[in-house]
Scaffold this motif. Structure first.
Motif, short mmCIF file in Angstrom:
data_model
loop_
_atom_site.label_atom_id
_atom_site.label_comp_id
_atom_site.label_asym_id
_atom_site.label_seq_id
_atom_site.Cartn_x
_atom_site.Cartn_y
_atom_site.Cartn_z
N ASN A 1 16.94 -37.35 -13.13
CA ASN A 1 17.68 -36.04 -13.27
C ASN A 1 18.14 -35.64 -14.51
OD1 ASN A 1 18.14 -34.56 -10.93
ND2 ASN A 1 20.14 -35.43 -10.58
N HIS A 2 18.32 -36.62 -15.75
CA HIS A 2 18.45 -36.17 -16.91
C HIS A 2 17.46 -35.75 -17.68
CE1 HIS A 2 17.01 -40.41 -17.24
NE2 HIS A 2 16.59 -40.04 -18.24
N LEU A 3 16.07 -35.98 -17.14
CA LEU A 3 15.00 -35.20 -17.94
C LEU A 3 14.48 -33.92 -17.37
CD1 LEU A 3 12.87 -38.63 -18.23
CD2 LEU A 3 14.22 -37.45 -19.93
N ARG A 4 15.29 -33.58 -16.02
CA ARG A 4 14.55 -32.36 -15.53
C ARG A 4 14.84 -31.46 -16.25
NH1 ARG A 4 17.44 -30.77 -9.80
NH2 ARG A 4 15.52 -32.13 -9.02
N GLY A 5 15.53 -31.06 -17.02
CA GLY A 5 15.66 -29.82 -18.00
C GLY A 5 14.31 -29.71 -18.99
N MET A 6 14.45 -30.94 -19.46
CA MET A 6 13.15 -31.03 -20.63
C MET A 6 11.72 -30.67 -19.84
SD MET A 6 12.26 -31.38 -23.69
CE MET A 6 13.72 -32.00 -24.50
N ALA A 7 11.59 -31.47 -18.70
CA ALA A 7 10.50 -31.46 -18.02
C ALA A 7 10.14 -29.85 -17.58
CB ALA A 7 10.46 -32.13 -16.76
N ILE A 8 11.17 -29.24 -16.98
CA ILE A 8 11.01 -27.82 -16.66
C ILE A 8 10.76 -26.90 -17.89
CG2 ILE A 8 12.12 -25.77 -15.76
CD1 ILE A 8 13.68 -27.45 -13.79
N ALA A 9 11.17 -27.04 -19.12
CA ALA A 9 10.93 -26.32 -20.31
C ALA A 9 9.33 -26.71 -20.77
CB ALA A 9 11.81 -26.85 -21.43
N ILE A 10 9.15 -27.88 -20.62
CA ILE A 10 7.56 -28.40 -20.92
C ILE A 10 6.62 -27.67 -19.81
CG2 ILE A 10 5.91 -30.11 -21.12
CD1 ILE A 10 8.41 -31.95 -22.31
N VAL A 11 6.85 -27.70 -18.79
CA VAL A 11 5.92 -27.18 -17.65
C VAL A 11 5.81 -25.66 -17.82
CG1 VAL A 11 5.83 -26.67 -15.54
CG2 VAL A 11 6.21 -29.05 -16.24
N GLY A 12 7.00 -24.82 -18.38
CA GLY A 12 7.10 -23.61 -18.41
C GLY A 12 6.12 -22.96 -19.62
N PHE A 13 6.36 -23.99 -20.88
CA PHE A 13 5.44 -23.73 -21.87
C PHE A 13 3.85 -23.99 -21.52
CE2 PHE A 13 3.20 -25.38 -25.81
CZ PHE A 13 3.42 -24.35 -26.63
N VAL A 14 3.55 -25.06 -20.92
CA VAL A 14 2.39 -25.33 -20.77
C VAL A 14 1.70 -24.19 -19.63
CG1 VAL A 14 0.76 -26.84 -19.52
CG2 VAL A 14 2.25 -27.69 -21.09
N ASN A 15 2.40 -23.77 -18.69
CA ASN A 15 2.00 -22.75 -17.93
C ASN A 15 1.74 -21.45 -18.81
OD1 ASN A 15 1.46 -21.27 -15.52
ND2 ASN A 15 3.61 -21.00 -15.18
N ALA A 16 2.75 -21.29 -19.70
CA ALA A 16 2.69 -19.84 -20.50
C ALA A 16 1.20 -20.13 -21.18
CB ALA A 16 3.71 -19.54 -21.26
N LEU A 17 1.20 -21.26 -21.86
CA LEU A 17 0.13 -21.42 -22.65
C LEU A 17 -1.59 -21.45 -22.10
CD1 LEU A 17 -0.73 -22.25 -25.61
CD2 LEU A 17 -0.70 -24.58 -24.94
N VAL A 18 -1.32 -21.89 -21.05
CA VAL A 18 -2.69 -21.81 -20.21
C VAL A 18 -2.97 -20.20 -19.67
CG1 VAL A 18 -3.78 -22.64 -18.09
CG2 VAL A 18 -2.63 -24.43 -19.42
N SER A 19 -2.08 -19.66 -19.29
CA SER A 19 -2.21 -18.24 -19.03
C SER A 19 -2.63 -17.52 -19.90
CB SER A 19 -0.73 -17.73 -18.42
OG SER A 19 -0.37 -18.32 -17.07
N PHE A 20 -2.10 -17.65 -21.45
CA PHE A 20 -2.65 -16.86 -22.50
C PHE A 20 -3.89 -17.35 -22.54
CE2 PHE A 20 -3.64 -16.97 -26.92
CZ PHE A 20 -3.19 -15.62 -27.40
N VAL A 21 -4.36 -18.66 -22.68
CA VAL A 21 -5.79 -18.91 -23.03
C VAL A 21 -6.83 -18.29 -22.00
CG1 VAL A 21 -7.51 -21.21 -22.99
CG2 VAL A 21 -5.01 -21.11 -24.26
N VAL A 22 -6.43 -18.33 -20.85
CA VAL A 22 -7.33 -17.71 -19.83
C VAL A 22 -7.53 -16.20 -20.07
CG1 VAL A 22 -7.54 -17.26 -17.09
CG2 VAL A 22 -6.80 -19.52 -18.04
N GLN A 23 -6.43 -15.66 -20.27
CA GLN A 23 -6.35 -13.97 -20.53
C GLN A 23 -7.18 -13.87 -21.56
OE1 GLN A 23 -2.92 -11.99 -20.07
NE2 GLN A 23 -2.16 -13.48 -18.55
N PHE A 24 -7.19 -14.60 -22.60
CA PHE A 24 -7.81 -14.64 -24.05
C PHE A 24 -9.34 -14.53 -23.81
CE2 PHE A 24 -9.20 -15.86 -28.14
CZ PHE A 24 -8.63 -14.65 -28.84
N ILE A 25 -9.77 -15.54 -23.11
CA ILE A 25 -11.06 -15.97 -22.90
C ILE A 25 -11.76 -15.18 -21.83
CG2 ILE A 25 -10.78 -18.13 -24.41
CD1 ILE A 25 -11.42 -19.65 -21.70
N PHE A 26 -11.05 -14.80 -20.84
CA PHE A 26 -11.75 -14.23 -19.66
C PHE A 26 -12.60 -13.06 -19.96
CE2 PHE A 26 -11.73 -11.48 -15.86
CZ PHE A 26 -12.13 -12.43 -15.02
#
Length: 78
Positions: A1-26
């Motif tokens: 539970n104590h790592l949940r906030g950090m994990a959600i932030a990391i997942v959100g960042f990775v999701n946004a990064l992957v979305s950007f890369v896909v849109q950029f190279i598509f």
């Protein structure tokens, strides 16, 4: 539970990064490989990651957060 906030932030960042890369190279992929080739490439990558996730990530359906933590802690220690 104590790592949940950090994990959600990391997942959100990775999701946004992957979305950007896909849109950029598509557009480049469409011009280079065509529609069928581009979506075939995405299908292959998706299938590879599906198999990896199925083999690496443990099943957590119906488990509490504490049970999941114990299960993952045992796996790392082993």
């Amino acid at each position: 539970n104590h790592l949940r906030g950090m994990a959600i932030a990391i997942v959100g960042f990775v999701n946004a990064l992957v979305s950007f890369v896909v849109q950029f190279i598509f557009p480049w992929e469409l011009a280079t490989f065509g529609s069928a080739g581009t979506f075939f490439l995405y299908a292959i990558v998706g299938a590879i990651f599906f198999v990896l996730i199925a083999k690496i990530v443990p099943e957590t359906k119906g488990l509490t957060l504490e049970e999941i933590e114990r299960k993952l802690s045992r796996k790392r220690a082993a």
